[in-house]
Design a protein around this motif. Structure first.
Motif, PDB file in Angstrom:
ATOM      1  N   PRO A 120      55.522  56.373 -10.701  1.00  0.00           N
ATOM      2  CA  PRO A 120      54.878  56.739  -9.423  1.00  0.00           C
ATOM      3  C   PRO A 120      55.160  58.195  -9.070  1.00  0.00           C
ATOM      4  N   GLU A 121      54.200  58.835  -8.467  1.00  0.00           N
ATOM      5  CA  GLU A 121      54.381  60.219  -8.039  1.00  0.00           C
ATOM      6  C   GLU A 121      54.856  60.264  -6.596  1.00  0.00           C
ATOM      7  N   ALA A 122      55.330  61.432  -6.176  1.00  0.00           N
ATOM      8  CA  ALA A 122      55.843  61.597  -4.821  1.00  0.00           C
ATOM      9  C   ALA A 122      54.719  61.471  -3.805  1.00  0.00           C
ATOM     10  N   ALA A 123      55.075  61.018  -2.597  1.00  0.00           N
ATOM     11  CA  ALA A 123      54.099  60.960  -1.509  1.00  0.00           C
ATOM     12  C   ALA A 123      53.656  62.376  -1.156  1.00  0.00           C
ATOM     13  N   ALA A 124      52.501  62.472  -0.525  1.00  0.00           N
ATOM     14  CA  ALA A 124      51.961  63.790  -0.169  1.00  0.00           C
ATOM     15  C   ALA A 124      52.902  64.557   0.747  1.00  0.00           C
ATOM     16  N   THR A 125      53.543  63.846   1.645  1.00  0.00           N
ATOM     17  CA  THR A 125      54.519  64.475   2.541  1.00  0.00           C
ATOM     18  C   THR A 125      55.841  63.739   2.420  1.00  0.00           C
ATOM     19  N   VAL A 126      56.915  64.483   2.463  1.00  0.00           N
ATOM     20  CA  VAL A 126      58.251  63.907   2.321  1.00  0.00           C
ATOM     21  C   VAL A 126      59.104  64.345   3.498  1.00  0.00           C
TER      22      VAL A 126
END
Length: 346
Positions: free
Chosen positions: A303-309
């Protein structure tokens, strides 16, 4: 003659695979496959220690075997001599070598140079673990190694292995003869590394490989409660100055904690804090994207990172969140059992 080289990565089933190779050496030999294992000493260091930095001190868990880095280097060189002698004498069709430390060699060219003096062909198999799944396992290992809370890597500081590490091996192995696998039970053949590794070997050599004897799970992580308790113990433990007696006693305690059937039922560390997990994915975003597109196109992808962290409140907040995460496993009943096992008369 062909060498199939398992290069790791660390914390991705390497110990289980090595113990299986050792247990099945006779069966593999009957199939024309030589699985190299040292006559004594740690399997994972037998061949890799030849290329290690001799200016770095021997880790505490190996000091009872090797007093100095030079002593470990000499032992590794003897293993290489033994490997070369056996291969030249018996001329096996296939030789299997394994060390999770191969992947992180500063100069892998030296490894491949040594291999090409013995073998005609080199194929490579590598297992890579999702960064978020790797993090708790690495923290567990760091706690077992004696690190204090202030020394543990927070999710913000956790640096996943760069893509260049595996790419170096891609360049040095024979063209097209490298398999990179996502170390995830849902992705592995039969749900475990041994069956998956056999299938990779079969694809390389073009015939079945029988390796049915799989030892009990090894190098298991401590349960979360034992990890939390040991982290507290670490505040008064200095690995670099610990005596061999202290190191042996500590190793015995850890072995008992890992072997206890009651503690085995308690949960192990799992990164269920969403913000911590997303920080790791954010930091590893280039590696995740690279591996998904270069190696995992036909496998389960990371899984890739969320758009905002949510970055939280900086390093101090990250340390506090990690502390709270670790101590969430320390419920009174579990800690009571940990202390009972750790202090049991032997």
């Amino acid at each position: 003659m062909l060498a199939i080289v398992h290069i790791g990565a660390p914390k991705a089933g390497s110990t289980a695979l090595q113990e299986t190779l050792r247990a099945n050496r006779g069966r593999l030999w009957s199939q024309g496959i030589f699985a190299f294992a040292p006559q004594w000493g740690p399997f994972d260091r037998a061949l890799s220690a030849r290329f290690a930095n001799q200016n770095e001190p021997v880790i505490p868990n190996l000091r009872d075997k090797f007093a100095t880095p030079a002593a470990m280097h000499r032992w590794s060189m003897r293993n290489w001599q033994d490997l070369e002698r056996r291969v030249h004498k018996n001329r096996p069709e296939v030789t299997i070598l394994s060390s999770e430390h191969f992947l992180d060699l500063a100069e892998p060219e030296a490894l491949y140079g040594a291999l090409r003096t013995i073998f005609d062909e080199i194929a490579v198999i590598c297992y890579l673990r999702d960064p978020v799944a790797l993090y708790p396992s690495k923290i567990n290992q760091q706690i077992r190694d004696g690190l204090r809370l202030s020394q543990l890597e927070t999710p913000d500081a956790f640096a996943y292995r760069p893509a260049s590490r595996i790419e170096a091996h891609v360049r040095l192995a024979d063209a097209g003869r490298i398999a990179v696998r996502n170390f995830d039970r849902a992705n592995l053949t039969g749900g475990d590394i041994v069956r998956d590794f056999c299938q990779r070997c079969e694809a390389i050599i073009g015939r079945p490989v029988g390796m049915p004897r799989v030892p009990e799970q090894s190098n298991e992580s401590l349960c979360g409660a034992a990890s939390a308790w040991l982290l507290g113990v670490n505040e008064t433990f200095v690995p670099a100055y610990a005596s061999l007696e202290t190191i042996a006693a500590r190793r015995g305690v850890i072995m008992r904690l890992r072997a206890d059937p009651v503690l085995a039922e308690y949960p192990r560390l799992k990164l269920d804090d969403a913000r911590m997990a997303q920080c790791i994915r954010r930091n590893a975003a280039p590696v995740i994207a690279h591996h998904n597109s270069a190696y995992f196109t036909d496998q389960k992808q990371w899984p890739e990172a969320a758009a905002t962290v949510d970055h939280g409140g900086g390093p101090e907040d990250a340390r506090a969140r990690m502390r709270d995460w670790l101590w969430s496993y320390a419920d009174p009943q579990a800690l009571r059992r940990v202390i009972e096992v750790a202090t049991a008369e032997r």
